[in-house]
Every structure is written in structure tokens, then in C-alpha cells.
Design an enzyme around this catalytic site. Sequence first.
Site, PDB file in Angstrom:
ATOM      1  N   CYS A   1      18.026  14.110  36.905  1.00  0.00           N
ATOM      2  CA  CYS A   1      16.669  13.963  35.945  1.00  0.00           C
ATOM      3  C   CYS A   1      15.851  14.957  36.436  1.00  0.00           C
ATOM      4  O   CYS A   1      15.182  15.060  37.528  1.00  0.00           O
ATOM      5  CB  CYS A   1      16.116  12.709  36.319  1.00  0.00           C
TER       6      CYS A   1
ATOM      7  N   CYS B   1      12.134  13.917  36.660  1.00  0.00           N
ATOM      8  CA  CYS B   1      11.783  13.160  37.910  1.00  0.00           C
ATOM      9  C   CYS B   1      11.684  13.980  39.095  1.00  0.00           C
ATOM     10  O   CYS B   1      10.905  13.992  39.969  1.00  0.00           O
ATOM     11  CB  CYS B   1      12.877  12.218  38.065  1.00  0.00           C
ATOM     12  N   ASP B   2      12.532  14.978  39.416  1.00  0.00           N
ATOM     13  CA  ASP B   2      12.994  15.579  40.681  1.00  0.00           C
ATOM     14  C   ASP B   2      12.637  17.058  40.691  1.00  0.00           C
ATOM     15  O   ASP B   2      12.570  17.573  41.969  1.00  0.00           O
ATOM     16  CB  ASP B   2      14.415  15.204  41.040  1.00  0.00           C
TER      17      ASP B   2
END
Length: 315
Positions: free
Chosen positions: A134, A137-138
Amino acid sequence: MDDVYEILIVGAGPAGLTAGLYGSRSNLKTVIIEKGLPGGQLLNTEVIEDYTGFEHITGVELAQKMEAHARKFGVEIKTGEEIKSIRRVDGLFEVKTDENTYHSITVIVTAGGTAQKLGVPGEDAYSGRGVSYCAVCDGAFFNGQVITVVGGGDAAVEEANYLTRFGSRIYVAHRRSEFRAQKILQDQLFQNPKVEVIWDTVVEEIKGNAVVNRVVLKNVKTGEIREHPSEGVFIFIGFKPNTYFLDDHPAHDESGHLITNDRMETNIPGLFAAGDLRSQLVRQITNAVGDATIAALAAEKYITHLKHKQSEASA
Ligand code: NAP
């Protein structure tokens, strides 16, 4: 039947817990069935920085807060129970798990999906320590670092474009010599000077110490194997929505994501969908909880309408 639920929710990720909150807060007999623990993908996300109101919260903490909040309104949560089949029988949904059979007037499916894994050594060991599925997200954790993206579809190319905001250099390793991604996404990628595409190449292994520091690449045409320095490895080789238990086969798009109307209802009356398994543009926590809010409140209206019709018919 006394034990009929009014809303049965499949999955206790952010969407499922939110639907549970709204269902039970509307005084409806609501149950969530989750095959693991409450939290869904939150439990695999170290830190969340893009959920409004929380500048920095661990995935586990946010999952605990969401669960506690949903329970406050009386939702029942059954964990460790896997749904095997859901089908409409005589106007009710019959839901079979590995342990029980339930009946419910409505069902909200929020079971998310599963990222396809490469299945190479190091992938699981370094998940959350350099390996990610992701970018939103990261990505920010790899500011100024070298990133390798794996895949050649829309997700890989789109997310590689997104990661150019953070990485010092973005390598895209693809197993063929052309992408299947949309041309417009490819054009964006090729125009970015930070990006280099490594064609005809697969990842054989992911290596590091405490965190990832290199990948082993193999050129599938020449057979050449080499180690390639990389702190981040983002894998986008497909995402499979978890809908295998839906026996009535609701309408879905070409990638298997469920198609809903603006009330989050599928083409099966009383069957709603919310979150990552729904066909839509973005898959974030914020829009998953939005979907779930709509689904639960629409289910409430569906139930009220149904009861009204039944009392009219019996009058
Ligand atoms: P996808 O379209 O199935 O692409 C998967 C990619 O991974 C392909 O390039 C495939 O290579 C490669 N791949 C598969 N298995 C592999 C393996 N074991 N090792 C190395 N490479 C492997 O999946 P996706 O990109 O996740 O997209 C899924 C669906 O969502 C698609 O329908 C897509 O259009 C849609 N989507 C749309 C958007 C958008 O419109 N903006 C964004 C994201 C996703 P080959 O090409 O050689 O098969």
C-alpha cells in the site's frame, strides 16, 4: 424466527466496525462476524497518518478504538468464525460459517480483499519492514530512499507514480517488456526522471538485516541474476476481493469488486457492500467508513420499509 438478526456484517475492519456502530446505534439487532480479530488491514499497518483527526496513530490502536466505539452501542462481534456461504432463502439471508448458521434480514459485506503475494523468500519476513502492499499507507516512510515497485498493471504504475513524491529513485520491475496499465498512467511514469523500468525481470528474493536493503532480481530472458539495492519493495501484482462466499453472485466489475448503487446496495435486495471490496476509485479508511455509514443507514431504511409493507399486508 426469534433469533433473526436485522443486520449481519461480514468482516470487522474499519467498514465493518462502522456499520456495526450505526446498526446497533439505530437499535437494530446487529452482529459482526470476523474470521480473525477486529481491525482488518489496520492490524497490518504500523502507523496511520491520514485518518482525519488522528495525525499519528498505530493501526492496532485505531482498531481497538473502533472496536470499543462499536461495542459501546451494543453490537455483537463474533471472532474466529469464517463465513462459508451466504444466500437468500425465503426473503432472509442464510449465512453459514464454519461453526453456525445465522439468519438475517440484511447483510453488509465488508470483507475487504487480499493482496496477491509474490511468494518469494524474505517477502513475509520483511512485511512491514520494507515490504509493503500500500503506497498511500507506507510511501511517506521511504522519503529519500530507493524503492522497487513490482508489477505492471494499473495499480503498480499508478502507485509507482505516487511513490515518486517520496523515493529518491523508483525502480519498477516487471516480468514482461510492456505494461498492461492504462496508457495515460504509463506516460506519466515514463516522463518522471526519478523512474527507471527494469523490463523482463522478476524478484527472486528480498534481503536485508533488521529492514530490507536489497532485492535479488532475475532477467527472465537472459537468466542473469543480480542484487539490486532497495530500501522499499512495493508489490502490486493484483488484489482479490473476498467475495467467494456469496452464493447469489451479485454484480461485479471485471476485477471482481462488487457494484453497488449510491445506497451501497448490490443488485441483490438487502445485500449491501462497503469498503475495499466495492467497485470504486479509491480504497482508503476514510471512504470505507463513509461507505459503511451509508450501508448501515440504508439497511435501516430497507428494514423499516419491509416491516411497514408486512404490517400493511397483515392488516
Ligand atoms: P492486474 O491488472 O491484475 O495487474 C497485475 C500485474 O502484476 C500484471 O502486470 C502482472 O503481469 C503482474 N503480475 C501478476 N502476478 C505476478 C507475479 N507472480 N510476479 C510478477 N508479476 C506479476 O492487477 P492490479 O494492477 O492490482 O489491478 C487490479 C484491477 O484494479 C484491474 O482491473 C485494474 O484495472 C484496476 N485498477 C484500476 C486503477 C485505475 O483505474 N486507476 C488503479 C488500480 C487498479 P502481466 O502483465 O505479465 O500479467
